[in-house]
Write an enzyme that holds these catalytic residues in place. Structure first.
Site, PDB file in Angstrom:
ATOM      1  N   SER A 130     119.884  45.119  47.681  1.00 32.17           N
ATOM      2  CA  SER A 130     119.652  44.748  46.632  1.00 32.17           C
ATOM      3  C   SER A 130     119.058  45.435  45.326  1.00 32.17           C
ATOM      4  O   SER A 130     119.432  45.803  44.246  1.00 32.17           O
ATOM      5  CB  SER A 130     119.284  43.177  46.347  1.00 32.17           C
ATOM      6  OG  SER A 130     120.325  42.333  46.637  1.00 32.17           O
ATOM      7  N   HIS A 176     115.419  37.400  41.247  1.00 27.98           N
ATOM      8  CA  HIS A 176     116.395  38.500  41.633  1.00 27.98           C
ATOM      9  C   HIS A 176     116.964  39.481  40.551  1.00 27.98           C
ATOM     10  O   HIS A 176     116.859  40.542  40.680  1.00 27.98           O
ATOM     11  CB  HIS A 176     117.181  37.904  42.746  1.00 27.98           C
ATOM     12  CG  HIS A 176     117.975  38.734  43.638  1.00 27.98           C
ATOM     13  ND1 HIS A 176     119.106  39.508  43.003  1.00 27.98           N
ATOM     14  CD2 HIS A 176     117.741  39.432  45.032  1.00 27.98           C
ATOM     15  CE1 HIS A 176     119.699  40.359  44.057  1.00 27.98           C
ATOM     16  NE2 HIS A 176     118.748  40.340  44.954  1.00 27.98           N
ATOM     17  N   ASP A 220     124.213  38.683  38.811  1.00 29.58           N
ATOM     18  CA  ASP A 220     123.189  38.307  39.474  1.00 29.58           C
ATOM     19  C   ASP A 220     122.569  36.894  39.204  1.00 29.58           C
ATOM     20  O   ASP A 220     123.363  36.045  38.915  1.00 29.58           O
ATOM     21  CB  ASP A 220     122.253  39.448  39.259  1.00 29.58           C
ATOM     22  CG  ASP A 220     121.167  39.548  40.389  1.00 29.58           C
ATOM     23  OD1 ASP A 220     120.486  38.712  40.839  1.00 29.58           O
ATOM     24  OD2 ASP A 220     121.070  40.918  41.043  1.00 29.58           O
TER      25      ASP A 220
END
Ligand SMILES: *[C@@H]1O[C@H](CO)[C@@H](O)[C@H](O)[C@H]1NC(C)=O
Ligand SMILES: *[C@@H]1O[C@H](CO)[C@@H](O)[C@H](O)[C@H]1NC(C)=O
Ligand SMILES: *[C@@H]1O[C@H](CO)[C@@H](O)[C@H](O)[C@H]1NC(C)=O
Ligand SMILES: *[C@@H]1O[C@H](CO)[C@@H](O)[C@H](O)[C@H]1NC(C)=O
Ligand SMILES: *[C@@H]1O[C@H](CO)[C@@H](O)[C@H](O)[C@H]1NC(C)=O
Length: 736
Positions: free
Chosen positions: A517, A214, A137
């Protein structure tokens, strides 16, 4: 006291945002990054991997990465003619241009969010203890309270990973929760567009530290420690806990401001598998491409072969059909669903009518004060909701209403907007527009928090969640499962605001995002719970347990919805994940790596294509039988009637993992247009680990011609006592 906004005049502005950067032709004087796969047989014993890889290159500076675990080969900077020459060099299997993939939030900078709500995974008492989840990620914000290790057991002795130092990150940033951290930027740097993006690049840390949020969000969703009193400025307050709070986290930073490059992803997977992760979680991807060219499919095959479960987001390209990504049969492909938590922020129109909306922004920020000025209505579009808020604020707007389009229906994805804002469903947006048409001076106010207007049917499929049927592998039903992916609250870096926008100077340890996600790490965490509870299970067995126990009804006992319609199999796969049931599935459908190879043979993969995926020389030969392609021992069933064919026979094998002695009987809901016969109709088990086979005949009773799909299910229900129900969704297709 609910803070209120005074009546505001409306103006309507439609914004069009194109958020993703185009894939630019590469700078570097015509040099481009390529991934080169090699025959492992050709490595002479005298050389190490790197020396062997360098022997294909004019100079060592061209080499980006040497791979040897998930792929045999390397990535390098090459001119087109060099790449062409390599393609015909002995020992070279394939030469593919590097590929840019994206994070699977519905927006890549502000990253829409989900709240993990009433922590669905508390059912297992192990909490994933001893399991290591690797996440590819944007890195991690190690100071977040979600990565506290105070409740954590020691680092497993088998762990071989490292805590790689770099900008603002060193070995002291790792602990017993965050046990590993590495970063991979060579592919990214080689492909970064010149000029304009330099400023964005400067904001990135050349280290595992997360500059986007994220990766911090996804890794805390998978395995974050329990953090009491978590909230976003008061919204969604409660204890934030990852799905597997007992599991360890290892981060592999492969995504940067310009996306995630295959060359970096493969390097991360290569290391993660050698480091010893048990679960790999990838909340990123692209559009479907053939599996033998798809580096995530290729890298994950060898990961699964080594016993690592690979869980990937299916993408946010819904509700259009056939755009589901990461669809290899050895990957668990995850779609997104809604949660039952709501953030009411109601619009009161000047004529007194109320329109239900949701928001986490504007309440405590404005401390209950009235804000006056223009309220701007924005059409939702596909991306950039927080950016819309920023644009409205910069243009002098006091508040914003985001109005869903017909595509989004009633799905409210909320954001930590930089101004008072709410998002309303499609039905409400029609009412809003008709109200605006009905008067010269339309006014409205926003009422935040404390308002309950029940309307939700949860869980429902998120409209943005990518749909099947799979383009690359239509013989396997994808996505496999849906999990919470709308309005997920999880950890956030404190060097950026919760909207992720540069101008957002607010700080919060949590933010709210939406996307597949966010759904993916829920399944990764639950996979860790199952692996801890059942250490002998293969990745396929764990996925089977998750799929065959999934819910197909919502919390009102009605079919899970997808917009205004009941959700189909191409939207929700086997259904919505139910971790408590998944821990005790009764029966599992197991699959060995060899079974995947047989399946690839039967759907017509050539020797070189098979080699590219498996790194094995496979002679399909007699491995293939009639209709073998439908007999991969997958927990879902997908059959296709050819032009001349109206009968299909498949086989499946179930293994008892429940009570020592048990009997199951079959329940069939045939897909419309198909007669289904299962033999035998009862399965007796005398012990754990016993397997029983069954066969299913599908006979088409449909008279019409032309392409068509229908859906049904086959379930094995345990007789007496605890009635395990082992459900397989069935998709039937008639070819055009
Ligand atoms: C590389 O391996 C392949 C497959 O075994 C073989 O056909 C080829 O001749 C080998 N090439 C070299 C240079 O050794
Ligand atoms: C509002 O008025 C516009 C322009 O006359 C029209 O196109 C639109 O359909 C109307 N909308 C509604 C919901 O009545
Ligand atoms: C307010 O206006 C909307 C749109 O014209 C209409 O549907 C609604 O019934 C009105 N409410 C009241 C209380 O008149
Ligand atoms: C974030 O969490 C840390 C550790 O619990 C705490 O010290 C800090 O004040 C929090 N930051 C914010 C903005 O809430
Ligand atoms: C079932 O099989 C697994 C894996 O081979 C093994 O570890 C386990 O002990 C077996 N369980 C029983 C009850 O035989």
């Amino acid at each position: 006291m609910a803070p209120q906004l005074n009546s505001l005049p409306f103006t309507t502005i439609i914004f069009f945002f194109f958020l993703h950067f185009p894939v630019l032709p590469v700078a570097n004087h015509g040099l481009q990054t390529f991934i080169v796969q090699l025959h492992s047989q050709n490595m002479s014993a005298a050389l190490n991997h790197r020396q062997w890889h360098l022997s294909f290159l004019p100079c060592s500076s061209r080499l980006l990465y040497s791979y040897h675990t998930t792929l045999v080969g390397f990535s390098a900077l090459l001119f087109q003619d060099e790449a062409s020459a390599l393609r015909s060099t002995a020992g070279v299997i394939s030469v593919h241009p590097d590929r840019r993939l994206e994070l699977h939030t519905t927006y890549s900078y502000e990253f829409l969010g989900l709240g993990n709500g009433n922590a669905v995974a508390r059912g297992s008492n192990s909490g994933g203890r001893g399991i290591i989840i690797g996440l590819l990620d944007t890195g991690v914000w190690p100071e977040s309270p979600s990565f506290s290790d105070s409740e954590m057991p020691p680092i497993p002795s088998r762990w071989k990973g490292v805590c790689q130092s770099g900008e603002c990150f060193d070995s002291t940033n790792c602990n017993r929760k965050l046990i590993g951290a590495r970063f991979y930027s060579k592919g990214h740097r080689a492909n970064a567009p010149p000029g304009g993006r330099a400023a964005a690049a400067a904001l990135e840390y050349s280290s595992p530290r997360d500059a986007h949020g994220h990766g911090t969000h996804t890794s805390s969703t998978a395995a974050g420690a329990a953090v009491p009193k978590a909230s976003i400025f008061g919204s969604g307050a409660g204890t934030a806990t990852g799905m597997a709070p007992g599991a360890h986290v290892a981060v592999y930073k492969v995504c940067w401001f310009n996306g995630c490059y295959s060359s970096d992803i493969l390097a991360g997977m290569d290391d993660a598998v050698r480091d010893g992760v048990d679960v790999l979680s990838l909340s990123l991807g692209g559009f479907p491409i053939p599996l033998f060219e798809d580096s995530i499919a290729i890298g994950s095959f060898r990961a699964v072969e080594r016993g690592v479960a690979v869980v990937c987001a299916g993408g946010n390209n819904g509700p259009a059909a056939s755009l589901v990504a990461n669809e290899a049969p050895w990957i668990t492909t995850v779609g997104a669903g809604t949660l039952n938590r709501r953030f009411p922020a109601v619009v009161r129109l000047g004529n007194g009518s109320l329109l239900y909306g949701e928001s986490v922004s504007g309440s405590s920020e404005n401390g209950g004060k009235r804000v006056e000025g223009k309220m701007v209505i924005c059409h939702r579009g596909v991306n950039g909701r927080a950016e819309k808020g920023e644009a409205v604020k910069e243009a002098g707007g006091a508040a914003m209403i985001i109005a869903n389009s017909i595509v989004n229906q009633e799905e409210d994805s909320v954001d930590a907007h930089v101004l008072p804002a709410t998002i309303i469903g499609y039905a409400e947006s029609i009412q809003l527009k008709s109200f605006m048409n009905s008067t010269e001076t339309p006014t409205a106010r926003l009422i935040f928090a404390g308002t309950t207007i029940g309307k939700s049917r949860d869980p429902a499929v998120a409209r943005f969640s990518s749909r099947g049927p799979s383009l690359a592998m239509p013989s396997v039903l994808k996505p496999d499962i849906i999990a919470p992916g709308v309005n997920i609250i999880a950890a956030w870096p404190t060097n950026l605001g919760p909207s992720g926008l540069p101008a957002d100077h607010r700080r919060s340890n949590f933010s709210i995002l939406s996307g597949t996600s966010m759904a993916c790490p829920h399944v990764s965490g639950i996979t860790a719970l199952l692996r801890a509870a059942h250490p002998a299970w293969t990745p396929a067995a764990v996925r089977s347990a998750i799929m065959t126990t999934a819910d197909i009804l919502d919390r009102y006992g009605k079919p899970i919805m997808d917009g205004a319609e009941p959700a189909g199999l191409f939207a929700m796969g086997a259904g919505h994940i139910n971790p408590t049931k998944a821990i005790d599935p009764g029966l599992i459908y197991d699959i060995s790596p060899d079974d995947y190879i047989i399946h690839l043979c039967s759907v017509g993969y050539t020797k070189p294509e098979l080699f590219a995926i498996t790194h094995r020389i496979v002679d399909c030969g007699e491995r293939m039988e009639k209709n073998r392609m439908f007999s991969l021992n997958y927990p879902s069933i997908s059959v296709e009637f050819g032009k001349m064919e109206d009968e299909i026979l498949i086989g499946r094998t179930v293994t008892n993992v429940g009570e020592i002695k048990s009997t199951y009987s079959v329940r069939v809901r045939p897909p419309p247009g198909v007669a289904v016969r299962v033999v035998p109709e009862r399965l007796d088990f005398g012990g754990i680990n016993e397997s029983r086979g069954y066969r299913v005949w599908f006979l088409s009773t449909r008279k019409e011609k032309g392409e068509w799909y229908s859906e049904g299910e086959i379930s094995w229900v345990r007789e007496g006592g605890n009635r395990n129900r082992v459900r397989s969704p069935v998709s039937a297709k008639w070819a055009a």
